[in-house]
Design a protein around this motif. Structure first.
Motif, PDB file in Angstrom:
ATOM      1  N   PHE A 179      -6.005  26.549   8.613  1.00 60.43           N
ATOM      2  CA  PHE A 179      -5.628  25.916   7.352  1.00 60.43           C
ATOM      3  C   PHE A 179      -6.396  24.630   7.046  1.00 60.43           C
ATOM      4  O   PHE A 179      -6.044  23.915   6.130  1.00 60.43           O
ATOM      5  CB  PHE A 179      -4.116  25.632   7.353  1.00 60.43           C
ATOM      6  CG  PHE A 179      -3.292  26.868   7.523  1.00 60.43           C
ATOM      7  CD1 PHE A 179      -3.133  27.750   6.467  1.00 60.43           C
ATOM      8  CD2 PHE A 179      -2.720  27.179   8.737  1.00 60.43           C
ATOM      9  CE1 PHE A 179      -2.387  28.910   6.614  1.00 60.43           C
ATOM     10  CE2 PHE A 179      -1.974  28.342   8.891  1.00 60.43           C
ATOM     11  CZ  PHE A 179      -1.813  29.209   7.845  1.00 60.43           C
ATOM     12  N   GLY A 180      -7.404  24.298   7.852  1.00 64.32           N
ATOM     13  CA  GLY A 180      -8.149  23.067   7.579  1.00 64.32           C
ATOM     14  C   GLY A 180      -7.535  21.883   8.300  1.00 64.32           C
ATOM     15  O   GLY A 180      -6.394  21.938   8.759  1.00 64.32           O
ATOM     16  N   THR A 181      -8.298  20.808   8.418  1.00 60.23           N
ATOM     17  CA  THR A 181      -7.883  19.711   9.279  1.00 60.23           C
ATOM     18  C   THR A 181      -6.858  18.779   8.675  1.00 60.23           C
ATOM     19  O   THR A 181      -6.054  18.217   9.391  1.00 60.23           O
ATOM     20  CB  THR A 181      -9.105  18.854   9.674  1.00 60.23           C
ATOM     21  OG1 THR A 181      -9.971  18.800   8.563  1.00 60.23           O
ATOM     22  CG2 THR A 181      -9.805  19.424  10.855  1.00 60.23           C
ATOM     23  N   VAL A 182      -6.921  18.567   7.365  1.00 61.69           N
ATOM     24  CA  VAL A 182      -6.080  17.533   6.786  1.00 61.69           C
ATOM     25  C   VAL A 182      -4.789  18.129   6.244  1.00 61.69           C
ATOM     26  O   VAL A 182      -4.798  19.178   5.613  1.00 61.69           O
ATOM     27  CB  VAL A 182      -6.833  16.785   5.668  1.00 61.69           C
ATOM     28  CG1 VAL A 182      -5.949  15.723   5.055  1.00 61.69           C
ATOM     29  CG2 VAL A 182      -8.079  16.160   6.233  1.00 61.69           C
ATOM     30  N   VAL A 183      -3.691  17.455   6.535  1.00 59.81           N
ATOM     31  CA  VAL A 183      -2.405  17.921   6.035  1.00 59.81           C
ATOM     32  C   VAL A 183      -2.127  17.241   4.696  1.00 59.81           C
ATOM     33  O   VAL A 183      -1.999  16.018   4.625  1.00 59.81           O
ATOM     34  CB  VAL A 183      -1.292  17.572   7.042  1.00 59.81           C
ATOM     35  CG1 VAL A 183       0.063  17.950   6.462  1.00 59.81           C
ATOM     36  CG2 VAL A 183      -1.542  18.259   8.356  1.00 59.81           C
ATOM     37  N   LEU A 184      -2.063  18.020   3.667  1.00 58.32           N
ATOM     38  CA  LEU A 184      -1.725  17.477   2.345  1.00 58.32           C
ATOM     39  C   LEU A 184      -0.445  18.164   1.898  1.00 58.32           C
ATOM     40  O   LEU A 184      -0.199  19.317   2.231  1.00 58.32           O
ATOM     41  CB  LEU A 184      -2.852  17.764   1.345  1.00 58.32           C
ATOM     42  CG  LEU A 184      -4.199  17.112   1.615  1.00 58.32           C
ATOM     43  CD1 LEU A 184      -5.222  17.605   0.609  1.00 58.32           C
ATOM     44  CD2 LEU A 184      -4.081  15.602   1.530  1.00 58.32           C
ATOM     45  N   ARG A 185       0.358  17.433   1.202  1.00 60.48           N
ATOM     46  CA  ARG A 185       1.617  18.037   0.724  1.00 60.48           C
ATOM     47  C   ARG A 185       1.663  17.936  -0.793  1.00 60.48           C
ATOM     48  O   ARG A 185       2.272  17.014  -1.339  1.00 60.48           O
ATOM     49  CB  ARG A 185       2.811  17.329   1.354  1.00 60.48           C
ATOM     50  CG  ARG A 185       2.884  17.494   2.863  1.00 60.48           C
ATOM     51  CD  ARG A 185       4.109  16.777   3.391  1.00 60.48           C
ATOM     52  NE  ARG A 185       4.231  16.928   4.815  1.00 60.48           N
ATOM     53  CZ  ARG A 185       3.555  16.225   5.721  1.00 60.48           C
ATOM     54  NH1 ARG A 185       2.676  15.321   5.320  1.00 60.48           N
ATOM     55  NH2 ARG A 185       3.746  16.419   7.011  1.00 60.48           N
ATOM     56  N   PRO A 186       1.011  18.860  -1.451  1.00 58.81           N
ATOM     57  CA  PRO A 186       0.999  18.761  -2.917  1.00 58.81           C
ATOM     58  C   PRO A 186       2.367  19.103  -3.493  1.00 58.81           C
ATOM     59  O   PRO A 186       3.125  19.872  -2.916  1.00 58.81           O
ATOM     60  CB  PRO A 186      -0.038  19.803  -3.318  1.00 58.81           C
ATOM     61  CG  PRO A 186      -0.001  20.797  -2.216  1.00 58.81           C
ATOM     62  CD  PRO A 186       0.330  20.045  -0.959  1.00 58.81           C
ATOM     63  N   GLN A 187       2.678  18.496  -4.627  1.00 56.61           N
ATOM     64  CA  GLN A 187       3.874  18.913  -5.368  1.00 56.61           C
ATOM     65  C   GLN A 187       3.414  19.981  -6.339  1.00 56.61           C
ATOM     66  O   GLN A 187       2.459  19.786  -7.095  1.00 56.61           O
ATOM     67  CB  GLN A 187       4.468  17.733  -6.110  1.00 56.61           C
ATOM     68  CG  GLN A 187       5.049  16.726  -5.145  1.00 56.61           C
ATOM     69  CD  GLN A 187       5.583  15.500  -5.839  1.00 56.61           C
ATOM     70  OE1 GLN A 187       5.364  15.307  -7.027  1.00 56.61           O
ATOM     71  NE2 GLN A 187       6.290  14.681  -5.080  1.00 56.61           N
ATOM     72  N   ILE A 188       4.072  21.102  -6.291  1.00 56.59           N
ATOM     73  CA  ILE A 188       3.611  22.225  -7.099  1.00 56.59           C
ATOM     74  C   ILE A 188       4.623  22.487  -8.214  1.00 56.59           C
ATOM     75  O   ILE A 188       5.832  22.553  -7.978  1.00 56.59           O
ATOM     76  CB  ILE A 188       3.440  23.466  -6.216  1.00 56.59           C
ATOM     77  CG1 ILE A 188       2.410  23.155  -5.121  1.00 56.59           C
ATOM     78  CG2 ILE A 188       2.995  24.662  -7.043  1.00 56.59           C
ATOM     79  CD1 ILE A 188       2.403  24.106  -3.974  1.00 56.59           C
ATOM     80  N   GLN A 189       4.115  22.591  -9.388  1.00 61.53           N
ATOM     81  CA  GLN A 189       4.993  22.868 -10.525  1.00 61.53           C
ATOM     82  C   GLN A 189       4.552  24.140 -11.209  1.00 61.53           C
ATOM     83  O   GLN A 189       3.361  24.410 -11.321  1.00 61.53           O
ATOM     84  CB  GLN A 189       4.908  21.728 -11.539  1.00 61.53           C
ATOM     85  CG  GLN A 189       5.716  20.518 -11.119  1.00 61.53           C
ATOM     86  CD  GLN A 189       5.785  19.526 -12.252  1.00 61.53           C
ATOM     87  OE1 GLN A 189       5.030  19.615 -13.218  1.00 61.53           O
ATOM     88  NE2 GLN A 189       6.723  18.592 -12.153  1.00 61.53           N
ATOM     89  N   ILE A 190       5.494  24.887 -11.636  1.00 63.00           N
ATOM     90  CA  ILE A 190       5.167  26.082 -12.413  1.00 63.00           C
ATOM     91  C   ILE A 190       5.902  25.972 -13.739  1.00 63.00           C
ATOM     92  O   ILE A 190       7.113  25.746 -13.777  1.00 63.00           O
ATOM     93  CB  ILE A 190       5.604  27.352 -11.663  1.00 63.00           C
ATOM     94  CG1 ILE A 190       4.885  27.411 -10.310  1.00 63.00           C
ATOM     95  CG2 ILE A 190       5.296  28.595 -12.482  1.00 63.00           C
ATOM     96  CD1 ILE A 190       5.426  28.454  -9.373  1.00 63.00           C
TER      97      ILE A 190
END
Lengths: 279, 419
Positions: free
Chosen positions: B405-416
């Motif tokens: 999944f790649g090195t950096v942990v990002l926690r995007p907020q996802i909106q639909i």
């Protein structure tokens, strides 16, 4: 996209294996002869004002000086033709030979970046240096045509044999050139030897005078200089009936040219595989 | 599709090194003297034996065998002097092997240097033809691809300017562009991507990837492990002229990094000392500490100095085990300089909750002692490692490791939203 195996050329690399593929590669890379020569010709006269005229001026002035010194001052025999024509018919092959040596001997060194980074049959490099010298030769040929017109001189039928003698001049230049080029890769001393050969050779070859002034008993020894045969051949073809060919000497010169040519190729091929390692 | 296109068997290349000379080439005088001496005094054997012992044999490659199949993108890796360049030179027929044999099926082109044969006096247009011919293209072929080459290099305006007036970037772009349009079945590339600006590098990589996708074979030498990781499917690891390992790119990279990192030795013994500056680094310690359910990284090192001197700082670099750099924090950024001192100083970095930033996996840590904007005094490459466990970060419940999944942990907020 996938490539069918059947069409693929197969190549095998092994110690001492190059011979078989070499001559085929030489044909495959034939356009490179042209491109390298084209590059050298293009580059030579870039940023010069009078450009290609240099190829005419140098032999022309040398011819004038020689005609004055040997013809007018020393009053050497001219075989019954105008002295400038006598000089220039020898100057043509001599300049070709001298330029070839100069260009050929340094060709590998000045292209060392190519030799250590790309594969192609190395024979192309010195050969295209000779092609460049040959282009200069054709240019200076214009001067000869000018002289012939100026003196109203009519060459005999023998002039049609000239290509044959050009071929011999080619072989002589190539033979000596290949030796010097490959020796120069390992021993840079030859950088200093070549200008010396060229300077010295101009006086021991019959350029400013006719070889008929050499005493009869020495003519065979004199013909050990391969350029004697080439120059005599040129005069025989251009000057017509006035010029006689000294056959034993000519055949000796011819033999030497052949020997130089084939041994040059042999030595070049033998040392070629280590060029990239020592250059 | 999967036939072998290159088969290398027991390949060896020997060089003879002359010790007594510094010049690259022999002089005629030396050879003449040697020959004359041997002719004149043939009984003087002992002396000539001594002089011949100064010539040492050196095997740049020993007994290397491997196979490359069609469509493979093979990275050739190894330390300096491992024989990578020699291997490429033999494969591209610049020099002959001493032993062994190579069988190659298909048209091969090699690119050991960008812009080989470019002539500074010639114009861009002329150089395209010249360089193309040197690389083995026919005139017809070059004419056909001419516009494409020019467009790729982005030099339309300067086609008729001598290349000596080009900027170095333009020069490199033009050179790579000619080579990139070679369309051989097998392409051999030596570290040419180390040049040009970042954007052009990306373009080159893209071009090479697309060449690979077309089913052509690439052999690629690089010191940049992240490029090898990105570009290559297979790798060959050379070590002191011998084949160390050969297999899938990720496995080989992992092996290479773990062997080249020094933590095989005891970390306490690690030291890098500069005699010139009389300063150095020693004893790296890398630790993970648990703190309220999260992991903190503690990385410390000892700076030694023989004389009172200061104005230096330590840089730390964290990379993946394939050698891709993740972060590099040096004194120019953190501005923590050492005061003038003599003896030892401990220098430590504290990274709170590093497992919230980086995904699971093995990471390598390097240290450097720097005088900002002046020079690098000491360097401990891959001085230590740490392992972060793969954690469940995202709602799917799958533990995250960087290989997936790649090195950096990002926690995007996802909106639909309906629109």
């Amino acid at each position: 996209m996938s490539y069918p195996t059947a069409q693929k050329q197969e190549l095998i690399i092994e110690a001492g294996r190059t011979e078989r593929q070499y001559w085929r590669d030489l044909w495959r890379y034939r356009e490179l002869f042209y491109f390298l020569a084209w590059r050298d010709i293009l580059v030579r006269y870039k940023q010069t004002v009078i450009g290609v005229a240099w190829a005419l001026i140098r032999p022309f002035l040398t011819m004038v000086v020689f005609s004055v010194v040997f013809g007018k001052l020393a009053k050497l025999p001219s075989e019954g033709v105008p002295y400038p024509i006598l000089v220039f018919s020898a100057m043509l092959p001599w300049q070709f030979f001298a330029n070839s040596l100069a260009e050929c001997s340094t060709s590998l060194i000045s292209n060392s970046n190519l030799i250590s980074k790309v594969y192609f049959p190395r024979l192309i490099v010195p050969t295209s240096a000779i092609v460049v010298a040959f282009v200069d030769f054709m240019f200076s040929g214009i001067i000869l045509l000018g002289l012939i017109a100026w003196y109203n001189f009519v060459p005999s039928w023998r002039v049609v044999t000239l290509p044959l003698f050009i071929g011999i001049a080619f072989a002589a230049s190539m033979g000596v050139g290949l030796w010097l080029a490959s020796l120069n890769v390992k021993y840079r001393d030859f950088r200093y030897i070549v200008p010396f050969i060229v300077q010295f050779g101009l006086y021991i070859s019959p350029v400013g005078f006719s070889s008929s002034i050499v005493p009869e008993e020495w003519r065979l020894v004199y013909s050990l200089n391969p350029m004697v045969g080439v120059i005599d051949g040129f005069r025989w073809a251009i000057l017509g009936s006035e010029s006689r060919l000294y056959w034993p000497g000519f055949i000796l010169s011819l033999g030497l040219v052949g020997l130089l040519f084939f041994s040059g190729i042999w030595y070049f091929r033998r040392t070629e595989r280590t060029f990239a390692d020592v250059i | 599709m999967f036939d072998t296109v290159i088969r290398v068997e027991n390949l060896g290349k020997k060089y003879v090194i002359a010790h007594q000379r510094n010049e690259r080439y022999a002089t005629l005088r030396d050879s003449l003297i040697k020959t004359t001496r041997n002719i004149l005094k043939p009984h003087q054997r002992p002396k000539s034996r001594i002089s011949s012992s100064t010539h040492e044999e050196f095997w740049a490659l020993k007994d290397v065998s491997f196979e490359v199949r069609q469509g493979d993108r093979v990275g050739i890796i190894g330390r300096n002097g491992a024989g990578k360049s020699t291997l490429l030179k033999i494969l591209s027929r610049i020099t002959e092997p001493t032993k062994g044999r190579i069988q190659i099926k298909g048209r091969i082109a090699s690119l050991l240097e960008v812009g080989t044969g470019f002539h500074p006096e010639l114009t861009g247009r002329e150089n395209i033809f010249l360089n193309g011919a040197i690389l083995g293209m026919s005139k017809v072929e070059i004419k056909r691809k001419f516009d494409e080459i020019v467009a790729f290099a982005e030099i339309e305006k300067f086609l008729d300017t001598p290349v000596k007036r080009y900027s170095s970037g333009m020069y490199v772009r033009l050179a790579f562009s000619v080579a990139a349009h070679l369309e051989p079945e097998i392409l051999i590339v030596d570290e040419v991507l180390a040049v040009g600006d970042a954007q052009f590098q990306k373009k080159c990589l893209g071009k090479m990837e697309s060449v690979g996708r077309e089913g052509r074979t690439i052999l690629f030498v690089s010191h940049n492990m992240s490029v090898v990781e990105q570009l290559c499917s297979k790798a060959v690891l050379l070590q002191q002229g011998e084949l160390r390992a050969n297999g899938s790119a990720l496995d080989i990279l992992k092996l290479y990094m773990s062997e080249s990192s020094s933590f095989k030795k005891s970390m306490q013994e690690l030291r890098s000392f500069s005699e010139m500056h009389q300063m150095g680094l020693a004893c790296p310690v890398i630790q993970l500490k648990e703190n309220a359910g999260q992991l903190d990284l503690e990385a410390s090192i000892i700076v030694e100095s023989m004389h009172p001197q200061g104005g230096v700082g330590v840089a730390i670099t964290i990379s993946t085990q394939y050698g891709s750099r993740i972060a590099s924090i040096g004194p120019r950024l953190h501005r923590k300089m050492l005061p003038p001192f003599k003896g030892k100083q401990a220098y430590s970095f504290h990274f709170p909750a590093i497992d919230q930033v980086l995904a699971g996996g093995d990471y390598l840590v390097s240290f450097a002692l720097l005088r900002p904007k002046v020079d690098r005094i000491a360097f401990l490459e891959y001085a230590g490692e740490f392992h972060l466990p793969a954690k469940i970060i995202y709602p799917n419940g799958v533990p995250c490791s960087y290989e997936d999944f790649g090195t950096v942990v990002l926690r995007p907020q996802i909106q639909i939203e309906a629109i």
